[in-house]
Design an enzyme around this catalytic site. Structure first.
Site, PDB file in Angstrom:
ATOM      1  CG  ASP A 178      10.094   6.175  -9.835  1.00  0.00           C
ATOM      2  OD1 ASP A 178       9.391   6.746  -8.753  1.00  0.00           O
ATOM      3  OD2 ASP A 178      10.842   5.449  -9.738  1.00  0.00           O
ATOM      4  CE  LYS A 226      10.737   0.943 -12.956  1.00  0.00           C
ATOM      5  NZ  LYS A 226      11.324   1.190 -11.449  1.00  0.00           N
ATOM      6  CG  MET A 265       4.204  -2.657  -5.766  1.00  0.00           C
ATOM      7  SD  MET A 265       5.355  -3.490  -6.908  1.00  0.00           S
ATOM      8  CE  MET A 265       6.333  -4.512  -5.661  1.00  0.00           C
TER       9      MET A 265
HETATM   10  N1  SAH Z   1      10.714   1.042  -2.606  1.00  0.00           N
HETATM   11  C1  SAH Z   1       9.228   1.600  -2.130  1.00  0.00           C
HETATM   12  C2  SAH Z   1       8.369   0.616  -2.632  1.00  0.00           C
HETATM   13  C3  SAH Z   1       8.235   0.389  -4.105  1.00  0.00           C
HETATM   14  S1  SAH Z   1       7.108  -0.792  -4.418  1.00  0.00           S
HETATM   15  C4  SAH Z   1       9.569   1.623  -0.513  1.00  0.00           C
HETATM   16  O1  SAH Z   1      10.536   1.145  -0.012  1.00  0.00           O
HETATM   17  O2  SAH Z   1       8.515   1.782  -0.076  1.00  0.00           O
HETATM   18  C5  SAH Z   1       5.321   0.497  -4.766  1.00  0.00           C
HETATM   19  C6  SAH Z   1       4.548   0.045  -3.617  1.00  0.00           C
HETATM   20  O3  SAH Z   1       4.790   0.751  -2.382  1.00  0.00           O
HETATM   21  C7  SAH Z   1       3.146   0.660  -3.657  1.00  0.00           C
HETATM   22  O4  SAH Z   1       2.165  -0.153  -4.598  1.00  0.00           O
HETATM   23  C8  SAH Z   1       2.660   0.744  -2.246  1.00  0.00           C
HETATM   24  O5  SAH Z   1       2.175  -0.561  -2.004  1.00  0.00           O
HETATM   25  C9  SAH Z   1       3.916   1.058  -1.628  1.00  0.00           C
HETATM   26  N2  SAH Z   1       3.938   2.452  -1.306  1.00  0.00           N
HETATM   27  C10 SAH Z   1       4.971   3.221  -1.561  1.00  0.00           C
HETATM   28  N3  SAH Z   1       4.640   4.636  -1.209  1.00  0.00           N
HETATM   29  C11 SAH Z   1       3.576   4.656  -0.600  1.00  0.00           C
HETATM   30  C12 SAH Z   1       2.813   5.489   0.125  1.00  0.00           C
HETATM   31  N4  SAH Z   1       3.083   6.896   0.379  1.00  0.00           N
HETATM   32  N5  SAH Z   1       1.681   4.954   0.722  1.00  0.00           N
HETATM   33  C13 SAH Z   1       1.268   3.517   0.632  1.00  0.00           C
HETATM   34  N6  SAH Z   1       2.025   2.767   0.045  1.00  0.00           N
HETATM   35  C14 SAH Z   1       3.013   3.176  -0.328  1.00  0.00           C
END
Ligand code: SAH
Length: 460
Positions: free
Chosen positions: A248, A270, A383
């Site tokens: 995604d 997504k 998020m």
């Molecule tokens: N499973 C993922 C999270 C998914 S929810 C994890 O463990 O990281 C998606 C959220 O993760 C985004 O809205 C943001 O808040 C955060 N996120 C994911 N990758 C990111 C990145 N490279 N930089 C900043 N925030 C990130």
């Protein structure tokens, strides 16, 4: 690509080498090693050539190059110190339409020599297209260290048993998996430790007991926050085994590209409020593909079990009796914190850390905000970009000080990473000005103030 790497069969082919110095001797060794019928033309030869003559047969003509020398050649290499001779060789080669290499003159080359790792029949060729031979050599020495000399024996074993393995497999996927079992499993290990007979025995047993897979497997893989180097070894290994890859938006395309070339790749979307493929459809697809016997990699941004809905996906798999593995990944909180220089915990500032969803529903966030008042706890909101103003407001309403530090880490670990810091009172306005893009992570607590001090030393 400036040059296409290919492997040429030179056995018993006439190749001409003009020049007999030290560099020419090096090229001659490659050509003779590949079985070429070599003619060397030069007024005199250096001692390196005399040594070569004890190992290989080749023809030496003690004279200068003359037009017409390339009449029977399929390839020519010029390694003389005279530009005019080199140019004349180049011109004749072009007229005859044969490949030509003039040592140290990229403009007079229709092909160039790569740096070679020789584990024949396995060879690895590395080229920088002439940009930096030193870089190519440095990469070669790293690859050499990865490939024990006995890798050549593994390649020989494979060549010897190719037909048997082909015959034992049913279809392409099955054949590939059988090969993977040979190459990544104990059989190759036996060969590497010089136990050829035991390896043959093990292969016979494997082929005897081999049955094609009737059900595949799903790998729920945490791909980390973006930077491909932050994947785990296991994530990479399983990704490269997969027949199908589902990914995604949070997954860096560079990571998807690390899957096998011939693996099917499906984008399942997504984006916030643009759920390209609904979750239950993704779950169904995983089950259906595995039932076809496929190995499926489901790539998740960060960690599959941190706001990743990994739990829902494996529940469906478990119910359907599909084998699966879950591979943890570096979650955004860990990555963003490290790359921004914000320790999530710190002996003097924060004794705990809490991961909170900032995803709004109908423009609201229904948290027990009074749980989030501890000054010695770091809060991380995933998020939370859309709901940022609500988060700042609700925290203050519940009793957090207006000057509580808050950081936004935008696109953490990517080259576009940005760190935006402020307080609960100032951040909503600041965001209006700097307009961070998703994905962005929010960190609240006194540890944020350490960023200014620690960032110099951080990885970001
Ligand atoms: N499973 C993922 C999270 C998914 S929810 C994890 O463990 O990281 C998606 C959220 O993760 C985004 O809205 C943001 O808040 C955060 N996120 C994911 N990758 C990111 C990145 N490279 N930089 C900043 N925030 C990130």
């Amino acid at each position: 690509m400036d040059f296409l790497p290919i492997n040429l069969r030179l056995r018993d082919q006439a190749v001409v080498l003009i020049g007999a110095g030290v560099i020419a001797a090096r090229k001659a060794r490659f050509l003779l090693g590949a079985g070429a019928k070599l003619t060397v033309i030069a007024p005199r030869q250096e001692s390196a050539f005399a040594a070569l003559g004890q190992e290989y047969d080749f023809r030496f003509e003690a004279r200068s190059y003359a037009s017409g020398d390339l009449a029977d050649a399929v390839m020519v290499i010029a390694a003389t110190p005279h530009r005019s001779v080199n140019e004349a060789v180049y011109r004749e080669a072009r007229e005859r339409g044969i490949p030509v290499n003039v040592v140290d003159s990229p403009d007079l080359c229709s092909f160039i020599f790569p740096a070679i790792v020789d584990r024949s029949p396995l060879t690895v060729a590395i080229s920088s297209s002439g940009a930096s031979p030193v870089l190519a050599r440095s990469v070669r020495s790293r690859i050499e260290a990865m490939l024990p000399a006995a890798t050549a024996e593994v390649a020989r074993f494979c060549r010897l048993h190719r037909d048997r393995i082909r015959a034992a497999a049913t279809g392409e996927d099955d054949r590939r998996r059988l090969w993977e079992q040979v190459i990544d499993g104990p059989i190759a290990q036996l060969i590497l430790s010089n136990r050829w007979q035991a390896a043959e025995q093990a292969l016979a047993e494997l082929l005897e007991s081999h049955k094609p897979a009737t059900v595949g497997e799903v790998y729920l893989i945490g791909a980390g926050p973006g930077d491909p180097e932050l994947m785990t070894f296991k994530a990479l290994r399983l990704l490269q085994r997969a027949d199908v890859v589902l990914h995604d938006r949070l997954v860096n395309p560079e990571i998807v590209a690390m899957a096998r070339r011939d693996a099917e790749k499906h984008y399942v979307g997504k984006r916030r409020s643009e759920h390209s493929v609904p979750q239950d459809k993704i779950n169904e697809t995983l089950v259906a593909l595995a039932r076809e016997g496929k190995f499926v990699a489901r790539l998740k941004g960060g960690d599959p079990f941190v706001f990743g809905r990994g739990g829902e996906e494996i529940e469906e798999l478990a119910q359907a009796g599909i084998p699966f593995q879950v591979v943890p990944g570096i979650t955004a909180a860990n990555a963003a914190a490290c790359y921004a220089g914000i320790p999530l915990t710190h002996r003097d500032y924060a004794q705990s850390v809490r991961f909170v969803t900032g995803h709004t529903k109908d423009g609201k966030l229904s948290h027990r905000w009074e749980d989030y008042l501890s000054e010695s706890e770091t809060l991380v909101f995933y998020m939370g970009l859309v709901g940022l103003a609500i988060i700042c407001e609700e925290l203050q309403r519940a009793g957090r000080a207006a000057d509580t530090p808050i950081a936004l880490v935008e696109r953490a670990t990517s080259p576009q990473q940005r760190l935006i810091t402020g307080t609960l009172a100032t951040m909503p306005q600041l965001v209006e000005q700097v307009k961070p893009q998703p994905p962005t992570l929010i960190i609240v607590g006194s540890v944020v103030d350490l960023a200014a001090r620690l960032r110099w030393y951080g990885s970001g």
